[in-house]
Design an enzyme around this catalytic site. Structure first.
Site, PDB file in Angstrom:
ATOM      1  CB  VAL A 139      -0.997   0.024   1.255  1.00  0.00           C
ATOM      2  CG1 VAL A 139      -1.733   1.363   1.077  1.00  0.00           C
ATOM      3  CG2 VAL A 139      -1.905  -1.366   1.101  1.00  0.00           C
ATOM      4  CE  LYS A 140       3.019   4.204  -5.134  1.00  0.00           C
ATOM      5  NZ  LYS A 140       3.142   4.515  -6.719  1.00  0.00           N
ATOM      6  CB  ILE A 141       1.445   5.696   3.122  1.00  0.00           C
ATOM      7  CG1 ILE A 141       0.374   4.842   3.132  1.00  0.00           C
ATOM      8  CG2 ILE A 141       1.207   6.973   3.886  1.00  0.00           C
ATOM      9  CD1 ILE A 141       0.305   4.059   4.623  1.00  0.00           C
TER      10      ILE A 141
END
Length: 367
Positions: A139-141
């Protein structure tokens, strides 16, 4: 198998493609890239998905079905994009298994409009993880100040994270701290640290683009001699910090509990200035254990004429620091550069997300 790309992989660089589409999946192209070009992972973003949706018929049937079900734009995005990511995860599953979770990864991005909202970023990261429902999703944050505690909380929940939009070594230091804080919380909760992974996406070419513009404005011979040198120096100093961090007592305590290092990932590695070597952000950032996520144009360029000469990072720390000292001497305010790049980066992500909303909305309307 492309020998130039194989040599890069053999030097320890994980080659990830910065692109994903349903057509790549259904045509077998993604598998071909794995088999022939040493690709071991994929990153994606709203712009890539919007382009895939508007440039083919691969989604037409699903769009019609979603419209018939009364899905709105957000519902359609939360169905189609995770579907592609899930299918890509399945393609990469053997690599994920054989690499013990380091590769075979597919990234999906949290809505960038939440970049300055910690709680909503945490909630959306969990939602995306559940929607994809595959262990090899990342998951890209974004590494904004609000994103840092979201990174810690997401890692603490046992969700692997691709930390994106890192420009400065100082912000990277905070990202490493956030990762270790999350792992410490996960350990306290009794989670298996060996199952948690992360990459830190350090943006490269955009640094040169902004600094070169300022060097041109200064106009001196000393300034012009520094063009095209800042981004690689910046990335090398980031790797130096990575080495220092994994040698620290704090990290060693986590490693003893099974924790995996947060691997540096070189992002934005397509060359923007056509006068530069189109493989420079790959060839000059080689060291065992890093990731380089490339647009297909850069992947093909390296496959055609890229030269791998072993480790091009760890012996160059003094030179990298010298570049930074010289940039400061000619009047470049690096803090201002990095602040601007982060702000512009978030803004560009939001523009991309809005374009995706528009593209999907139009597709639903036409279905």
């Amino acid at each position: 198998m492309n020998e130039r790309l194989k040599a890069l992989a053999d030097a320890g660089v994980s080659i990830w493609l910065d692109d994903l589409s349903r057509a790549r999946l259904t045509s077998g192209n993604l598998q071909e890239l794995i088999d022939e070009k040493s690709v071991v992972g994929v990153t994606t973003n709203p712009t890539i998905f919007a382009g895939a949706l508007s440039n083919g018929e691969s989604y037409a049937e699903q769009v019609k079905q979603l419209k018939a079900e009364g899905a709105d734009t957000l519902k359609a995005i939360r169905t189609m994009l995770p579907d592609d990511v899930r299918d890509a995860c399945d393609v990469f599953a053997p690599i994920y298994e054989s690499s013990k979770g380091f590769d075979g990864r597919v990234s999906i991005e949290v809505d960038p409009r939440l970049a300055n909202d910690t709680d909503e970023t945490i909630a959306r990261a969990k939602l995306l993880y559940d929607l994809v429902d595959r262990p090899n999703v990342l998951v890209k944050i974004p590494a904004t100040l609000s994103g840092l505690p979201a990174i810690s909380a997401t890692i603490a929940a046992g969700i692997s994270v691709n930390v994106t939009l890192i420009f400065s070594v100082e912000r990277y230091r905070q990202v490493l701290e956030a990762y270790m804080t999350g792992l410490e919380s996960a350990a306290e909760a009794g989670k298996d640290l060996s199952s948690i992974h992360s990459v830190a996406s350090f943006f490269v070419s955009r640094v040169d683009t902004e600094i070169d513009k300022r060097l041109n404005a200064i106009g001196s011979d000393e300034a012009k001699a520094l063009k095209g040198r800042a981004a690689i120096a910046n990335a090398r100093l980031a790797y130096k910090l990575f080495e220092e961090t994994i040698a620290s007592d704090r990290w060693q305590a986590l490693a003893a509990k099974g924790a995996n290092p947060q691997r540096p990932l070189w992002a934005s590695t397509g060359v923007k200035d056509p006068s530069y070597d189109d493989t420079m952000y790959v060839a000059q950032l080689v060291v065992d254990g890093v990731v380089n996520t490339m647009p297909e144009k850069t992947l093909n360029a390296y496959g055609d004429h890229g030269v791998t000469e072993g480790d091009t990072i760890t012996g160059n720390y003094d030179d990298a620091q010298k570049v930074f000292d010289e940039l400061k001497a000619v009047g470049i305010d690096m803090d201002d550069v990095f602040e601007l790049l982060e702000t512009e980066g978030v803004d560009k992500f939001i523009v991309s997300w809005n374009e995706l909303l528009e593209t999907v909305g139009q597709a639903l309307a036409k279905a």
